[in-house]
Motif scaffolding. Structure first.
Motif, PDB file in Angstrom:
ATOM      1  N   SER A 148       0.695  -1.261  -0.085  1.00 62.70           N
ATOM      2  CA  SER A 148      -0.032   0.027  -0.056  1.00 62.70           C
ATOM      3  C   SER A 148       0.783   1.352  -0.158  1.00 62.70           C
ATOM      4  O   SER A 148       1.898   1.291   0.543  1.00 62.70           O
ATOM      5  CB  SER A 148      -0.960  -0.004   1.146  1.00 62.70           C
ATOM      6  OG  SER A 148      -0.246   0.197   2.510  1.00 62.70           O
ATOM      7  N   CYS A 149       0.239   2.188  -0.745  1.00 62.97           N
ATOM      8  CA  CYS A 149       0.803   3.721  -0.727  1.00 62.97           C
ATOM      9  C   CYS A 149      -0.171   4.689  -0.486  1.00 62.97           C
ATOM     10  O   CYS A 149      -1.688   4.208  -0.177  1.00 62.97           O
ATOM     11  CB  CYS A 149       1.730   3.876  -1.865  1.00 62.97           C
ATOM     12  SG  CYS A 149       3.461   3.369  -1.924  1.00 62.97           S
ATOM     13  N   SER A 150      -0.044   5.838  -0.622  1.00 63.75           N
ATOM     14  CA  SER A 150      -1.259   6.950  -0.808  1.00 63.75           C
ATOM     15  C   SER A 150      -0.929   7.771  -2.168  1.00 63.75           C
ATOM     16  O   SER A 150      -0.241   7.569  -2.907  1.00 63.75           O
ATOM     17  CB  SER A 150      -0.974   7.999   0.395  1.00 63.75           C
ATOM     18  OG  SER A 150      -1.175   7.218   1.566  1.00 63.75           O
ATOM     19  N   SER A 250       0.851  17.949   4.416  1.00 62.30           N
ATOM     20  CA  SER A 250       0.904  16.849   3.762  1.00 62.30           C
ATOM     21  C   SER A 250       0.066  15.852   4.348  1.00 62.30           C
ATOM     22  O   SER A 250      -0.477  15.901   5.423  1.00 62.30           O
ATOM     23  CB  SER A 250       2.265  16.415   4.349  1.00 62.30           C
ATOM     24  OG  SER A 250       2.615  14.882   4.138  1.00 62.30           O
ATOM     25  N   PHE A 251      -0.470  15.071   3.573  1.00 60.72           N
ATOM     26  CA  PHE A 251      -1.576  13.733   3.826  1.00 60.72           C
ATOM     27  C   PHE A 251      -1.183  12.771   3.342  1.00 60.72           C
ATOM     28  O   PHE A 251      -0.432  12.438   2.547  1.00 60.72           O
ATOM     29  CB  PHE A 251      -2.927  14.488   3.212  1.00 60.72           C
ATOM     30  CG  PHE A 251      -3.676  15.654   3.692  1.00 60.72           C
ATOM     31  CD1 PHE A 251      -4.765  15.366   4.700  1.00 60.72           C
ATOM     32  CD2 PHE A 251      -3.353  16.863   3.260  1.00 60.72           C
ATOM     33  CE1 PHE A 251      -5.407  16.628   5.001  1.00 60.72           C
ATOM     34  CE2 PHE A 251      -3.879  17.861   3.842  1.00 60.72           C
ATOM     35  CZ  PHE A 251      -5.011  17.863   4.730  1.00 60.72           C
ATOM     36  N   GLY A 252      -1.711  11.646   4.082  1.00 62.68           N
ATOM     37  CA  GLY A 252      -1.390  10.486   3.571  1.00 62.68           C
ATOM     38  C   GLY A 252      -2.227   9.269   4.630  1.00 62.68           C
ATOM     39  O   GLY A 252      -2.849   9.548   5.548  1.00 62.68           O
ATOM     40  N   GLY A 293       3.532   8.856  -1.311  1.00 60.21           N
ATOM     41  CA  GLY A 293       2.711   9.280  -2.460  1.00 60.21           C
ATOM     42  C   GLY A 293       1.629  10.130  -2.069  1.00 60.21           C
ATOM     43  O   GLY A 293       0.889  10.788  -2.843  1.00 60.21           O
ATOM     44  N   GLY A 294       1.495  10.325  -0.561  1.00 53.39           N
ATOM     45  CA  GLY A 294       0.221  11.098  -0.192  1.00 53.39           C
ATOM     46  C   GLY A 294       0.776  12.615  -0.635  1.00 53.39           C
ATOM     47  O   GLY A 294       2.078  13.058  -0.602  1.00 53.39           O
ATOM     48  N   PRO A 295      -0.181  13.539  -0.867  1.00 55.32           N
ATOM     49  CA  PRO A 295       0.017  14.811  -1.390  1.00 55.32           C
ATOM     50  C   PRO A 295       0.510  15.906  -0.468  1.00 55.32           C
ATOM     51  O   PRO A 295       0.043  15.967   0.915  1.00 55.32           O
ATOM     52  CB  PRO A 295      -1.495  15.305  -1.932  1.00 55.32           C
ATOM     53  CG  PRO A 295      -2.526  14.400  -1.038  1.00 55.32           C
ATOM     54  CD  PRO A 295      -1.596  13.111  -0.660  1.00 55.32           C
ATOM     55  N   TRP A 296       1.333  16.819  -0.766  1.00 55.80           N
ATOM     56  CA  TRP A 296       1.658  17.993  -0.169  1.00 55.80           C
ATOM     57  C   TRP A 296       0.927  19.138  -0.935  1.00 55.80           C
ATOM     58  O   TRP A 296       1.062  19.153  -2.088  1.00 55.80           O
ATOM     59  CB  TRP A 296       3.183  18.301  -0.173  1.00 55.80           C
ATOM     60  CG  TRP A 296       3.998  17.291   0.769  1.00 55.80           C
ATOM     61  CD1 TRP A 296       3.725  15.964   0.813  1.00 55.80           C
ATOM     62  CD2 TRP A 296       5.166  17.532   1.384  1.00 55.80           C
ATOM     63  NE1 TRP A 296       4.812  15.400   1.636  1.00 55.80           N
ATOM     64  CE2 TRP A 296       5.754  16.236   1.773  1.00 55.80           C
ATOM     65  CE3 TRP A 296       6.124  18.577   1.484  1.00 55.80           C
ATOM     66  CZ2 TRP A 296       6.895  16.342   2.480  1.00 55.80           C
ATOM     67  CZ3 TRP A 296       7.255  18.681   2.189  1.00 55.80           C
ATOM     68  CH2 TRP A 296       7.663  17.577   2.520  1.00 55.80           C
ATOM     69  N   PHE A 297       0.397  19.939  -0.168  1.00 56.03           N
ATOM     70  CA  PHE A 297      -0.277  21.228  -0.647  1.00 56.03           C
ATOM     71  C   PHE A 297       0.269  22.518  -0.224  1.00 56.03           C
ATOM     72  O   PHE A 297       0.492  22.665   0.872  1.00 56.03           O
ATOM     73  CB  PHE A 297      -2.001  21.070  -0.053  1.00 56.03           C
ATOM     74  CG  PHE A 297      -2.709  19.844  -0.712  1.00 56.03           C
ATOM     75  CD1 PHE A 297      -2.791  19.761  -2.168  1.00 56.03           C
ATOM     76  CD2 PHE A 297      -2.992  19.262   0.286  1.00 56.03           C
ATOM     77  CE1 PHE A 297      -3.586  18.684  -2.586  1.00 56.03           C
ATOM     78  CE2 PHE A 297      -3.970  18.077  -0.114  1.00 56.03           C
ATOM     79  CZ  PHE A 297      -4.149  17.650  -1.441  1.00 56.03           C
ATOM     80  N   LEU A 298       0.184  23.468  -1.145  1.00 60.21           N
ATOM     81  CA  LEU A 298       0.576  24.814  -1.048  1.00 60.21           C
ATOM     82  C   LEU A 298      -1.042  25.393  -1.089  1.00 60.21           C
ATOM     83  O   LEU A 298      -2.001  24.986  -1.499  1.00 60.21           O
ATOM     84  CB  LEU A 298       1.059  25.707  -2.291  1.00 60.21           C
ATOM     85  CG  LEU A 298       2.514  25.204  -2.559  1.00 60.21           C
ATOM     86  CD1 LEU A 298       2.876  25.801  -3.823  1.00 60.21           C
ATOM     87  CD2 LEU A 298       3.432  25.539  -1.468  1.00 60.21           C
ATOM     88  N   GLN A 299      -1.125  26.712  -0.142  1.00 62.66           N
ATOM     89  CA  GLN A 299      -2.299  27.349  -0.302  1.00 62.66           C
ATOM     90  C   GLN A 299      -3.437  26.158   0.129  1.00 62.66           C
ATOM     91  O   GLN A 299      -4.685  26.572  -0.575  1.00 62.66           O
ATOM     92  CB  GLN A 299      -2.627  27.944  -1.636  1.00 62.66           C
ATOM     93  CG  GLN A 299      -1.530  28.881  -2.172  1.00 62.66           C
ATOM     94  CD  GLN A 299      -1.649  29.472  -3.320  1.00 62.66           C
ATOM     95  OE1 GLN A 299      -2.858  29.419  -3.903  1.00 62.66           O
ATOM     96  NE2 GLN A 299      -0.555  29.976  -3.865  1.00 62.66           N
ATOM     97  N   PHE A 300      -3.419  25.457   1.102  1.00 63.21           N
ATOM     98  CA  PHE A 300      -4.209  24.658   1.589  1.00 63.21           C
ATOM     99  C   PHE A 300      -5.358  25.398   2.249  1.00 63.21           C
ATOM    100  O   PHE A 300      -4.822  26.111   3.656  1.00 63.21           O
ATOM    101  CB  PHE A 300      -3.813  23.655   2.199  1.00 63.21           C
ATOM    102  CG  PHE A 300      -4.822  22.361   2.625  1.00 63.21           C
ATOM    103  CD1 PHE A 300      -5.510  21.562   1.708  1.00 63.21           C
ATOM    104  CD2 PHE A 300      -5.200  22.424   3.818  1.00 63.21           C
ATOM    105  CE1 PHE A 300      -6.228  20.769   1.903  1.00 63.21           C
ATOM    106  CE2 PHE A 300      -6.210  21.375   4.265  1.00 63.21           C
ATOM    107  CZ  PHE A 300      -6.809  20.672   3.263  1.00 63.21           C
ATOM    108  N   ASP A 301      -6.733  25.289   2.233  1.00 59.06           N
ATOM    109  CA  ASP A 301      -7.527  25.513   3.194  1.00 59.06           C
ATOM    110  C   ASP A 301      -8.108  25.004   3.995  1.00 59.06           C
ATOM    111  O   ASP A 301      -9.097  23.781   3.361  1.00 59.06           O
ATOM    112  CB  ASP A 301      -8.642  26.506   2.359  1.00 59.06           C
ATOM    113  CG  ASP A 301      -9.994  27.029   3.003  1.00 59.06           C
ATOM    114  OD1 ASP A 301      -9.525  27.471   4.277  1.00 59.06           O
ATOM    115  OD2 ASP A 301     -10.869  27.113   2.401  1.00 59.06           O
ATOM    116  N   GLU A 302      -8.017  24.707   5.260  1.00 62.65           N
ATOM    117  CA  GLU A 302      -8.624  23.841   6.228  1.00 62.65           C
ATOM    118  C   GLU A 302     -10.348  23.826   6.108  1.00 62.65           C
ATOM    119  O   GLU A 302     -10.701  22.792   6.289  1.00 62.65           O
ATOM    120  CB  GLU A 302      -8.169  24.002   7.641  1.00 62.65           C
ATOM    121  CG  GLU A 302      -6.810  23.861   7.718  1.00 62.65           C
ATOM    122  CD  GLU A 302      -6.398  23.649   9.236  1.00 62.65           C
ATOM    123  OE1 GLU A 302      -7.111  23.837  10.201  1.00 62.65           O
ATOM    124  OE2 GLU A 302      -5.275  23.332   9.701  1.00 62.65           O
TER     125      GLU A 302
END
Length: 343
Positions: A148-150, A250-252, A293-302
């Motif tokens: 598994s990955c993300s 970062s999410f995963g 493989g999980g994403p890293w975001f700029l300008q992320f809005d919670e």
């Protein structure tokens, strides 16, 4: 000193070059990157920068039918299947940087995206929003073992692109098989279905020498029930050739202790440059194997869960616990995205 927790990639011992200064520590880095093959520079055309694997129709049908809930729960975080070596990684190559480019997420304009709370080094995401649909778990078979990955669904012309790590599509010369993406995975639940890859792609640098600075992968998935991926779950934005040292999220789905892969985890903070063996971003984050493989975001809005993807979880160093590194999205990553979006 031993690694406190299993990380998103493999554990290596450092060579005598660092032994005197760093006795007993190790480096987390894909083993093939340390093969002694010099990093190659591909700078001509998009096709020169991308390696492509087409999945035949029968294999796609088998993948769609074979990933039961039990099989997904028992999949091994990818880092546990990777080889160990005592070699030191090749010196980092220079990631080619071109003109900045930014593609909007499908759900909200970038100008409206504002981070709310920093920092976080590895907490359960409870904010809801777009990321709970676009981020998901990736499952595949690597050399006979389920892993598994993300990954993350991003906006694209074909509405079918998933961005992940290079080692989550190909490793040690082997393209992973039975590759599927489960957006919004939550404790065995698949609210948006299981999406099968018809094509997987990575950078030519990752294919040639598994250079950590280019550990980026992508998949193009088949329609499901007559709908394309981002029509069903939305798509995050994606950007290339951006400034470093920014606030990122970062999410995963880390699946190694103390996590179990069953829920979406996130980190947030200000990034910094890898001071050692790659050109990657660094982020204080304790996510473990399976988060690759999980994403890293700029300008992320919670509030909305929307943002602009600008890296992926890739690797960590043993002697820098609780720090994750992710590749800089330069011109090569942009060529990879363009190639996937055109299919």
């Amino acid at each position: 000193m031993r690694l406190r927790r299993s990380r998103s990639t493999i554990v290596l011992s450092l060579t005598s070059l660092l032994a005197a200064a760093l006795v007993g520590v190790g480096l987390l880095v894909p083993a093939a990157a340390a093969s002694g093959v010099a990093s190659q520079q591909f700078q001509a055309t998009d096709s020169d920068q991308v390696a492509v694997h087409r999945v035949d129709a029968s294999a796609r049908q088998d993948a769609q039918a074979s990933w039961s809930e039990q099989r997904m729960r028992s999949a091994t975080p990818m880092h546990r299947l990777l080889d160990r070596t005592t070699a030191l990684a090749s010196p980092a190559s220079t990631v080619k940087r071109g003109l900045p480019a930014l593609i909007q997420p499908t759900r909200q304009a970038v100008s409206d995206l504002i981070p709310l709370a920093l920092p976080e080094t590895g907490g359960a995401w409870s904010g809801g929003g777009a990321v709970t649909k676009t981020a998901g778990r990736v499952f595949f078979n690597f050399n006979g073992a389920d892993a598994s990955c993300s990954g993350d669904a991003v906006t694209s012309g074909n509405r079918s692109v998933v961005i992940t790590a290079g080692h989550c599509v190909k490793y040690e010369g082997t393209w992973h098989t039975s590759w599927v993406f489960v957006p919004g995975y939550d404790d065995g639940d698949r609210p948006h279905g299981t999406w099968t890859a018809n094509t997987t792609l990575t950078t030519s640098q990752w294919e040639a020498s598994e250079d950590l600075s280019y550990d980026v992968g992508a998949a193009v998935v088949d329609p499901l029930n007559g709908r394309r991926l981002t029509d069903a779950v939305g798509g995050q934005g994606i950007a290339f050739n951006q400034d470093r040292g920014q606030t990122m999220y970062s999410f995963g789905y880390p699946a190694a202790d103390p996590y179990d892969g069953e829920s979406l985890i996130y980190c947030s903070g200000t990034t910094f440059d890898d001071p050692l063996f790659s050109t990657d971003h660094g982020l204080n984050c304790d996510m473990t194997g399976g988060s690759s493989g999980g994403p890293w975001f700029l300008q992320f809005d919670e509030a909305s869960g929307a943002g602009v993807q600008n890296s992926v979880n890739s690797f960590g160093y043993v002697f820098l616990p609780d720090v994750m590194f992710g590749p800089y999205f330069g011109s090569e990553a942009q060529a990879l995205y363009n190639a996937a979006a055109a299919r």
